[in-house]
Design a protein around this motif. Structure first.
Motif, PDB file in Angstrom:
ATOM      1  N   ARG A   1      -6.274 -90.273 -83.869  1.00  0.00           N
ATOM      2  CA  ARG A   1      -5.043 -90.355 -83.090  1.00  0.00           C
ATOM      3  C   ARG A   1      -4.067 -89.233 -83.413  1.00  0.00           C
ATOM      4  O   ARG A   1      -3.332 -88.773 -82.547  1.00  0.00           O
ATOM      5  CB  ARG A   1      -4.373 -91.704 -83.318  1.00  0.00           C
ATOM      6  N   GLU A   2      -4.078 -88.770 -84.674  1.00  0.00           N
ATOM      7  CA  GLU A   2      -3.114 -87.718 -85.008  1.00  0.00           C
ATOM      8  C   GLU A   2      -3.517 -86.376 -84.424  1.00  0.00           C
ATOM      9  O   GLU A   2      -2.737 -85.429 -84.454  1.00  0.00           O
ATOM     10  CB  GLU A   2      -2.874 -87.636 -86.523  1.00  0.00           C
TER      11      GLU A   2
ATOM     12  N   PRO B   1      -6.132 -95.204 -78.375  1.00  0.00           N
ATOM     13  CA  PRO B   1      -4.849 -95.654 -78.908  1.00  0.00           C
ATOM     14  C   PRO B   1      -3.662 -94.829 -78.404  1.00  0.00           C
ATOM     15  O   PRO B   1      -3.712 -93.597 -78.409  1.00  0.00           O
ATOM     16  CB  PRO B   1      -5.032 -95.512 -80.420  1.00  0.00           C
ATOM     17  N   ALA B   2      -2.641 -95.539 -77.965  1.00  0.00           N
ATOM     18  CA  ALA B   2      -1.370 -94.961 -77.509  1.00  0.00           C
ATOM     19  C   ALA B   2      -1.496 -94.135 -76.226  1.00  0.00           C
ATOM     20  O   ALA B   2      -0.578 -93.423 -75.873  1.00  0.00           O
ATOM     21  CB  ALA B   2      -0.693 -94.141 -78.602  1.00  0.00           C
TER      22      ALA B   2
ATOM     23  N   ASP C   1      -4.609 -99.954 -74.220  1.00  0.00           N
ATOM     24  CA  ASP C   1      -4.911 -98.691 -74.894  1.00  0.00           C
ATOM     25  C   ASP C   1      -5.876 -98.932 -76.047  1.00  0.00           C
ATOM     26  O   ASP C   1      -5.914 -98.182 -77.000  1.00  0.00           O
ATOM     27  CB  ASP C   1      -3.634 -98.036 -75.407  1.00  0.00           C
ATOM     28  N   GLU C   2      -6.658-100.015 -75.928  1.00  0.00           N
ATOM     29  CA  GLU C   2      -7.502-100.385 -77.062  1.00  0.00           C
ATOM     30  C   GLU C   2      -8.525 -99.293 -77.382  1.00  0.00           C
ATOM     31  O   GLU C   2      -8.854 -99.061 -78.534  1.00  0.00           O
ATOM     32  CB  GLU C   2      -8.223-101.705 -76.774  1.00  0.00           C
TER      33      GLU C   2
ATOM     34  N   ARG D   1      -7.182 -99.131 -82.984  1.00  0.00           N
ATOM     35  CA  ARG D   1      -7.306-100.000 -81.824  1.00  0.00           C
ATOM     36  C   ARG D   1      -6.168 -99.879 -80.822  1.00  0.00           C
ATOM     37  O   ARG D   1      -6.233-100.478 -79.759  1.00  0.00           O
ATOM     38  CB  ARG D   1      -7.387-101.459 -82.293  1.00  0.00           C
ATOM     39  N   GLY D   2      -5.119 -99.212 -81.193  1.00  0.00           N
ATOM     40  CA  GLY D   2      -4.046 -99.007 -80.231  1.00  0.00           C
ATOM     41  C   GLY D   2      -2.993-100.106 -80.228  1.00  0.00           C
ATOM     42  O   GLY D   2      -3.077-101.088 -80.964  1.00  0.00           O
TER      43      GLY D   2
END
Lengths: 468, 419
Positions: free
Chosen positions: B307-308, B275-276, B271-272, A418-419
């Motif tokens: 994300r990675e 992510p990031a 950034d929901e 979700r960040g």
């Protein structure tokens, strides 16, 4: 790495400016001893203080190694944030149980000297295993390393405090506690700002980044643990020597833990536990994940992100004694806790919903974190009879570790899916639960006519009237 | 002269229809929709339609070897958007917005494949056109990032000879048309591939249209509306020429005047959905409302887009360039006539450290194309809900407690009075 509320009332002249020259071993003849080697003299105690401070340095330095190398760990070991945060969770798991037994082990099983040495060894071995996990590219080995490290780390802090009490009770105890806490914070700060640089140096000399570079960097970081182990050995020697010369008793934690006491805990105490858990889970896991947040959201360089991520510890080092003094002089603990929690809430909201310079929010977080430590931990003593104090503190640390372990994992999972915004909202919810508990505590205390929110003057008067 | 449709699918998902129903206008728009249309249609007729009837049509040339021409027609109550995608020459897309629901596209194939295709593509009626522009994907770059340090992050490294996308051969897209997701996949590889780099690999352009606003499950989860199309560019399985190859894409667009439009980098707190990633890049062709490209500066080195596997995506400023320096796109020429002013920009995916194409020989980047006001992310209801409870609960508690204490204090003092 948690602290008990330490406050230093008196700031004594003179710091630990003595060098540690002069090997006491060669001058063991009692009687005509130079000041540095005479256990009854201040100079000698300062030498001991120096050793005590460095005793904890290694474990505090290495505790936040993962945070300082977050990007590198995730990249080199090819793990996501959830698995990365397991490194923190594995540290906390053993301490859920050990908080109750650390004191017992020191008092009854090992004794303070051997206890300290054994816990230091655990810290060293843990860090070495952690580093080996990097060298062999085995993340599970790193997790085991953190577990072993956790077994030693928290208990070592208990041992450190016990040494402090045994050497400085009735003298400069509060100052010593304050200095130890400051040293812990310095360890964390140095780690945050040094490890990234160290990694790049190792990378340059090895020729490439990768798990080997990570492992070697962590291994070099482990030197601080060896330093701490040396301090533990030196302290054991000096303590034994002092016992021989001064006929001083071996230090005891004096902790009596009776788990059956838990059922007698009052509502205010449970509220204090909730405040503690909900507050700390919004600070430590955040710092653990903070570095990437500052680089991605605010465009900080890696070094600037390390610096800002360590500012909480930097502020806490000098401010803990100051706030300790403030809370001592004014009383009104609940109001101070309320201030600290509200400020933390505000700072998390700034980080989540604004693009303002994060230095403002992080400084506020540092201040409120220091204030909370000084106001919250002593409150336990007001709501618990003295014979249950050990159990209450043990329990508080235990559930705090449980909270940290669980929330670390959850925080990593939230971040991956979700960040950061959602993660911050989650932390805001935690702090808000803490705030809710503070308000409840205030109301319950008011309704029961409790003594938590007395001013220092009222406390003095009550003490006098009891004395009469 | 007329277009022949080998596949015509329309997918009607007007609001109020639980089940998707095929065909045109079987469902009456709900009152909510009408109301929102009334609210949004006031200033600009062609913009902000909540839902559109979207049809994907592969227009094929039955005389010659198959050439891909995809017509995405999105009809709203009083506007029509046309997206024409083609792999004739380099992959390219035309964006045409009209202010009538009845505008049509006509294709003259024989003219289109001739050396002078002017006028081969037309949208009728001509005076209904409110906005038109084009994008051409001209070249695929490859860089050697091994010797770049972090300090010189601006340059991706030594460049290998680029692949010209005009010299790619493409699959027949008719087979890849998926009417359920309104998507089509162009899959291409170089015609001349002496090193065999693309023996097991291909460059993929996946085009998806939408009949209503929403957000895909696949990162970077760009918010789309019925006015937009999403393009996912993926490089899969091609052998890189170096151990640490970075890839880049050259994109050209029609210059709308003497100056080139600029890429806006918007920083956001949210950034929901990615992510990031706290940034949203936008290219607007003119002052609002006009056409736009919108993307998150992130690409992924794995299919799941976790994300990675996220890598950064750098964009160069747009620079003016001349038509003869770029490979010619027949469809751009066919619609706009001879144009000399183009603007180009380069996208570079990844950096020398971190995840990269080398991980799994996979790279994917998504961009939204549309007309009107670009979609704006709002805080999700979940975030707002948690915040409301998190801030409301202690506040209410404080209020209730304060009142309680005040009242009990009053009563207490009254007792004291009696005493």
């Amino acid at each position: 790495m948690e602290e008990e509320g330490e406050e230093a009332r008196a700031l004594l002249p003179g710091g630990p400016d003595e060098g540690d020259g002069g090997d006491p071993a060669t001058l063991a003849a009692p009687g005509a001893l130079p000041a540095l080697c005479d256990p009854s003299r201040l100079a000698h105690r300062l030498l001991v203080l120096l050793l005590m401070c460095f005793l904890g340095f290694g474990s505090y330095f290495c505790y936040d190694n993962p945070a300082a190398l977050q990007t590198q760990v995730k990249r080199d070991m090819q793990v996501n944030t959830t698995k990365f945060m397991l490194l923190y969770a594995w540290y906390s798991w053993p301490n859920v149980v050990l908080c109750f037994f650390g004191g017992f082990l020191i008092d009854r099983v090992f004794g303070i000297r051997w206890g300290t040495i054994i816990f230091s060894c655990f810290v060293c071995i843990g860090q070495v295993v952690f580093a080996l996990g990097g060298i062999f590219n085995a993340f599970w080995l790193m997790e085991i390393g953190r577990f072993v490290f956790g077994i030693g780390g928290e208990s070592l802090a208990v041992a450190q405090n016990t040494y402090a009490v045994s050497w400085f009770k009735g003298k400069e105890l509060n100052l010593v506690f304050g200095l130890q806490l400051s040293m812990a914070r310095i360890g964390s700060t140095v780690n945050m700002n040094l490890m990234g640089w160290l990694y790049s140096k190792v990378e340059a000399s090895l020729g490439s980044a990768g798990h080997t570079t990570l492992g070697v960097t962590l291994m070099i970081g482990g030197i601080t643990c060896i330093l701490s182990l040396v301090c533990a050995l030196a302290l054991a020697y000096l303590d034994q020597r002092a016992e021989r010369i001064l006929h001083k008793e071996q230090g005891k934690t004096g902790e009596v833990i009776k788990l059956t006491d838990v059922k007698d805990f009052s509502l205010p105490l449970w509220l204090i536990f909730i405040i503690c858990v909900c507050y700390y889970v919004a600070v430590f896991p955040f710092i653990g994940l903070g570095k990437v947040f500052f680089t991605e959201k605010f465009g900080f360089s890696s070094q600037a992100a390390s610096a800002i991520n360590s500012i909480v510890y930097v502020i806490s080092a000098p401010m803990s004694p100051v706030f300790g003094l403030l809370v001592d002089k004014t009383g009104k603990n609940i109001i101070w806790v309320l201030c600290a929690v509200v400020t933390t809430l505000a700072s998390h909201m700034m980080l989540a919903f604004t693009l303002w310079n994060p230095w403002i929010a992080m400084c506020l977080l540092g201040l409120s974190y220091s204030l909370l430590a000084c106001a919250l931990w002593p409150m336990v003593a007001f709501v618990v009879p003295e014979h249950q104090l050990g159990t209450a503190y043990g329990f508080m640390q235990s559930i705090q570790n449980l909270g940290l372990a669980v929330i670390s994992i959850i925080a990593g999972m939230i971040l991956d899916t979700r960040g950061y915004l959602f993660l911050e909202v989650f932390f805001i919810a935690c702090v808000s639960l803490s705030l809710l508990s503070v308000v409840l505590l205030y109301l319950v205390n008011r309704a029961q006519g409790g003594n938590l929110n007395y001013s220092a003057k009222q406390r003095e008067e009550i003490k006098l009237s009891h004395a009469e | 002269m007329t277009s022949v449709s080998s596949a015509l699918w329309s997918w009607d998902r007007m609001s109020g229809c639980e089940e998707p129903c095929r065909g045109w206008g079987h469902c009456a728009p709900s009152p909510v929709l009408l109301l929102s249309l009334l609210l949004t249609t006031a200033p600009f007729g062609l913009l902000g339609e909540e839902t559109r009837q979207v049809s994907l049509e592969v227009i094929s040339d039955w005389l010659d070897a198959p050439q891909n021409l995809l017509h995405v027609r999105a009809v709203g109550t009083n506007s029509t958007l046309h997206y024409v995608w083609s792999s004739l020459g380099p992959p390219a897309v035309l964006l045409v917005a009209t202010n009538t629901p009845y505008s049509t596209l006509s294709v003259n194939w024989s003219l289109l494949i001739s050396s002078d295709p002017d006028g081969a593509l037309m949208v009728h009626p001509k005076d209904s056109i409110q906005f038109s522009s084009a994008l051409v994907f001209t070249r695929l770059f490859e860089f050697d990032s091994t010797n770049t340090s972090d300090a010189a992050a601006d340059s991706p490294g030594k460049s290998y000879p680029p692949y010209s996308l005009a010299e790619f051969s493409w699959n027949n897209i008719t087979d890849s048309l998926d009417p359920a997701t309104l998507s089509v996949t162009f899959r291409g590889h170089p015609i001349h591939d002496p090193t065999g780099a693309f023996a097991n690999g291909s460059l993929i352009f996946r085009v998806q249209a939408f009949s209503r606003s929403g957000r895909p499950v696949q990162p970077p989860r760009l918010l789309h509306t019925a006015d937009t199309c999403q393009l996912e560019v993926a490089l899969v399985g091609a052998s890189p020429r170096g151990n640490r190859s970075l890839f880049g894409l050259e994109v050209a667009t029609l210059g709308q005047g003497p100056d080139c439009p600029s890429v806006q980098e918007q920083h956001s707190i949210d950034d929901e959905y990615a992510p990031a990633v706290f940034q949203l890049d936008q290219l607007l062709w003119g002052s609002l409302p006009s056409g736009f490209m919108q993307w998150r500066p992130v690409a992924f080195s794995q299919k799941q887009g976790s994300r990675e596997s996220a890598m950064s995506c750098q964009v160069s400023p747009l620079y003016p360039t001349l038509a003869y320096l770029l490979p010619q796109s027949p469809i751009v020429r066919a619609f706009f006539g001879p144009q000399s002013n183009f603007c180009a920009f380069n996208l570079t995916f990844g950096a020398s450290t971190g995840p990269g194409y080398w991980d799994q020989h996979y790279l994917s980047w998504s961009v939204l194309l549309g007309v009107g006001t670009p979609p704006v992310d709002a805080l999700s209801p979940l975030v707002l809900g948690i915040m409301a409870v998190a801030l409301g609960a202690p506040g209410l508690m404080l209020l209730a407690g304060g009142l309680f204490l005040l009242l009990s204090h009053k009563r207490h003092s009254e007792y004291q009075l009696i005493n």
